[in-house]
Write an enzyme that holds these catalytic residues in place. Structure first.
Site, short mmCIF file in Angstrom:
data_model
loop_
_atom_site.label_atom_id
_atom_site.label_comp_id
_atom_site.label_asym_id
_atom_site.label_seq_id
_atom_site.Cartn_x
_atom_site.Cartn_y
_atom_site.Cartn_z
CG HIS A 10 -0.41 0.09 2.40
ND1 HIS A 10 -0.90 -1.17 3.39
CD2 HIS A 10 0.32 1.08 3.23
CE1 HIS A 10 0.32 -0.88 4.31
NE2 HIS A 10 1.05 0.62 4.47
CD GLU A 37 3.60 0.63 4.50
OE1 GLU A 37 4.47 -0.71 5.73
OE2 GLU A 37 3.63 1.34 4.64
CG HIS A 79 6.96 -0.42 12.57
ND1 HIS A 79 6.68 0.66 12.06
CD2 HIS A 79 5.68 -1.06 12.08
CE1 HIS A 79 5.40 1.16 11.81
NE2 HIS A 79 5.83 -0.20 11.14
#
Length: 102
Positions: free
Chosen positions: A38, A56, A90
């Protein structure tokens, strides 16, 4: 050799290429698995070496190509011309943000 290191995870250039290829193939077919790839909006303001719009797609620590379920922490980012923008994670970032992999 590691082409990118996300936290303590080493990714080779071939692993990065495989994830990018899988993501771009889905993007170009206007398809997705578990909502990937997306658009990646680059809220973090990374200075990528290629221009966007960016997308990504997960890159998995196991070495497998992402096929759904948990995406883990790490992503390849590419543009609509199938150019690699970077590898982000992350891991080590606050909340839902990303930091660049080394």
């Amino acid at each position: 050799a590691c082409a990118a290191t996300c936290g303590s995870v080493c990714y080779t250039s071939s692993a990065i290429s495989a994830a990018q290829e899988a993501g771009y193939d889905l993007y170009s077919a206007n398809d997705d698995v578990s909502n990937y790839p997306h658009e990646y909006r680059n809220y973090e303001g990374f200075d990528f070496p290629v221009s966007g719009t960016y997308y990504e797609f997960p890159i998995l620590r196991s070495g497998a190509v992402y096929s759904g379920n948990s995406p883990g922490a790490d992503r390849v980012v590419f543009n609509g011309n199938d150019q690699l923008a970077g590898v982000i994670t992350h891991t080590g970032a606050s909340g839902n943000n990303f930091v660049a992999c080394d």
